[in-house]
Design a protein around this motif. Sequence first.
Motif, PDB file in Angstrom:
ATOM      1  N   SER A 458       0.829  -1.209   0.000  1.00  0.00           N
ATOM      2  CA  SER A 458       0.000   0.000   0.000  1.00  0.00           C
ATOM      3  C   SER A 458       0.858   1.252   0.000  1.00  0.00           C
ATOM      4  O   SER A 458       0.570   2.232  -0.705  1.00  0.00           O
ATOM      5  CB  SER A 458      -0.920  -0.013   1.216  1.00  0.00           C
ATOM      6  N   GLN A 459       1.964   1.245   0.763  1.00  0.00           N
ATOM      7  CA  GLN A 459       2.824   2.419   0.812  1.00  0.00           C
ATOM      8  C   GLN A 459       3.542   2.631  -0.531  1.00  0.00           C
ATOM      9  O   GLN A 459       3.659   3.762  -1.008  1.00  0.00           O
ATOM     10  CB  GLN A 459       3.851   2.251   1.937  1.00  0.00           C
ATOM     11  N   GLY A 462       1.104   3.987  -2.976  1.00  0.00           N
ATOM     12  CA  GLY A 462       0.792   5.377  -2.683  1.00  0.00           C
ATOM     13  C   GLY A 462       1.867   6.317  -3.196  1.00  0.00           C
ATOM     14  O   GLY A 462       1.569   7.347  -3.826  1.00  0.00           O
ATOM     15  N   ARG A 465       1.788   6.373  -7.065  1.00  0.00           N
ATOM     16  CA  ARG A 465       0.692   7.192  -7.601  1.00  0.00           C
ATOM     17  C   ARG A 465       0.982   8.680  -7.399  1.00  0.00           C
ATOM     18  O   ARG A 465       0.635   9.516  -8.247  1.00  0.00           O
ATOM     19  CB  ARG A 465      -0.616   6.801  -6.924  1.00  0.00           C
ATOM     20  N   GLU A 466       1.631   9.012  -6.276  1.00  0.00           N
ATOM     21  CA  GLU A 466       1.999  10.413  -6.056  1.00  0.00           C
ATOM     22  C   GLU A 466       2.991  10.872  -7.125  1.00  0.00           C
ATOM     23  O   GLU A 466       2.889  11.987  -7.644  1.00  0.00           O
ATOM     24  CB  GLU A 466       2.613  10.548  -4.663  1.00  0.00           C
TER      25      GLU A 466
END
Length: 803
Positions: A458-459, A462, A465-466
């Motif tokens: 998940s990290q 994230g 995607r950033e």
Amino acid sequence: MQRPAFLDLRRLEGRIVALFLGLLLLVQLGSVVLVNRSVQANAEASIDADLKTAGHRLERLLFQRVLRQHDIAVLLAADDGFRSAVGLMHQEAGTETLRDALANHAERVGAALVAFEDLEHRLVAGAGVQPGRFVGLAADLPEGAPAEGDSRLVLVDEKPYQLVRVPVRAPGPLGAVLMGFALDEDVLADLKGLTNVDALLLVRGGGPWRKPLSLEADKAPMLMEQAAQAEMGQNQARRLNLPDGDERRGRLFDLRVRGAASGVQLSALLTASVSEAIGPYNSLRWTLLALTLAGVVAFAIGSVVTARRISGPIGALARSAERLGRGDYDCPVQAPRNLGEVSELAQAFETMRQGIKAREADVHRLAFWDPLTDLPNRAQFVERLRTWLREHPQERMAVLMLDLDRFKHVNDVLGHAVGDQLLQRVAERLQAQAGSRNLLARLGGDEFALLFEGAAASQALGLAREMAQGFERPLSIGEQTIDVSAGIGIALFPDHARDADALLGHAELAMYAAKRGQHGVLLYDPAMDEGSQQSLGLLTELRRAVEQEELRLFLQPKLDLHTREVHSAEALVRWQHPTRGLVPPGLFIPFAEQTGFVRQLTAWVLRASARFAVEAEALGCPLRISVNLSTRDLLDAELPDKIRTMLQQEGARPEQLCLEITESAIMDDPARALATTEQLHAMGFRLAIDDFGTGYSSLAYLKNLPVQELKIDQSFVMAMEREADDRKIVRSTIDLAHNLGLAVVAEGIETATALALLAHWGCDEAQGYHLAKPMPAGQLPGWWQAWRAPEFRDSALGPLTTT
């Protein structure tokens, strides 16, 4: 009493003094005897070498001159006014305009002759010296730029000329321009300036030697007489004694001449003065004698002093060299003062130490850092990744790999300088998003990688995607605003791999999958690896399939809806793999197109189709075979010649084949596609547009292409029974093609109703599973003899016939 060190031959000082004095005396005594003898020999050898070099220089000057003349002829052949004059010659049945154009150009460029000849090398018009004679001499003169060393010399009335021939096209071949340039003294003057060698061009054979060209008109007859008396031949240096006391050495250098009479040879007599060559040696001999006397006296004293001053510092330098050999580059080398060469040697050691130390630092930086972005490179990233895996075997970690989209387009359009600035700006933005804790590296090109410590899926997603969202903000470089995007792949430790190479490989697979599917960010999935390995294996085996005869020719018949007979069939290729069985074409043909191997597949299908057409006609089953050409095939400039050779080898005729071209192949390069299709049409091939309606082609190209057939894509045909829009498209396409004088073929016929509809609308040919499935080529003759066309009536169609 102990002897001084310079008198003790066991000591370094004594050996230096004894060796230097002994060598000096020995050399000087020997030089007195040898110098007089060697001066003459060296001077003559130097002259001979200069003469030999001058011959090659002369040949090179002539070659460079004919290259410039060829460029002048190329400009004339490409001149619109000249080509217009050639055209007017054909239209007005006269050559005056062309002759005036040739005369004007000859005067402008200083040519002795300019002529135009037809495709049979016959003189059409000319201006200057004896055009007809030059055309005869140039009968075997090749067109285009001369080969290395070809000076293209001819003799006309014992005068040397250089000839060039250049074809004239508008756009097809019209003939050739022949230009002749008289050889003048400028070439000899250039040779004199380059080599200080005098040259005389003369004609030998068929009587006394004749002089066509010389810079020394007054001495030329004497030089020729001396050379003839010395019976000088090719590559033989001889002494020439002129009556005025001028002693020279001469050498003949034969020049290649086209069309010269038997026994007649154009040669260059190269001469150089022996007196001028020996002059510097005379002064050198007196200088050497004076230096010898002074050197013996001074050397005896100086060698003793020098030997004493050398022995001490040499020991220190030896110890410094040992430290450098051990890799100790930090301790400086102390240079002794006022020791001349010894001090220089010490300084050289110190310079070497500093240079090695600096290069070691540069090599280390080049090996582990990217000079453009100042980020770690692939080598450092892999090393740091391996170190992290060894030191943190229980912690989680993610590797993110990023590749920019359309970066090549930026380089092509804006230039590599802007591309480099773009990479620097991207690196700055990624570094700000990654933070100082995580390692960001540039792997090469437009690829970046990030080591994300302690990250779960998940990290990692994230952060990826950033990063992807960060590319939504355009980058400004100078006056350019550039929109970029990227594909990002993620591989997790220990979920996806436990070693550095596997993590990088999995992240790269995920990145390419994200770019292909335009997902932006994608997490690695084991299925990606399996698919790529399977595809790679298939492509590797496909390269051997042609040689091992694993490919099979399948044919699908096409029904003539007017005569209800089968006159043609479409060629399809199947791969009979020894272990995988029959491999579907959709599995290997796309990869063949990507790698360029599709050209070999097309060549195999063309040859197999031509061979089958000949065999089927012999069995009483005349069929025209349709073969599909890919984009790479159509853009191959040598395709027409390759097909012509193949037909000759198989004994087939162009009318036995129909070549199908897709719309996308035409749109990739319309001008090049048009040129290729026109050549194929001129050869007698029937041409067809395949999958019409699925691409983006313009009707203008359809109008201009020399095609005779149009194939409606099966996606419209298969849905026309239930979709009114598709019925309108099919019927409109048939009407459009007929209005353009094209035959129409519909593919994908799976029902009798579809067949009846197409017949009602006037479609010319149809193919599909309702008529026959693709079958091995060997089965088609038997099927053809036994097959009967199905019945189809318009009365059964009802409202489907109305659009």
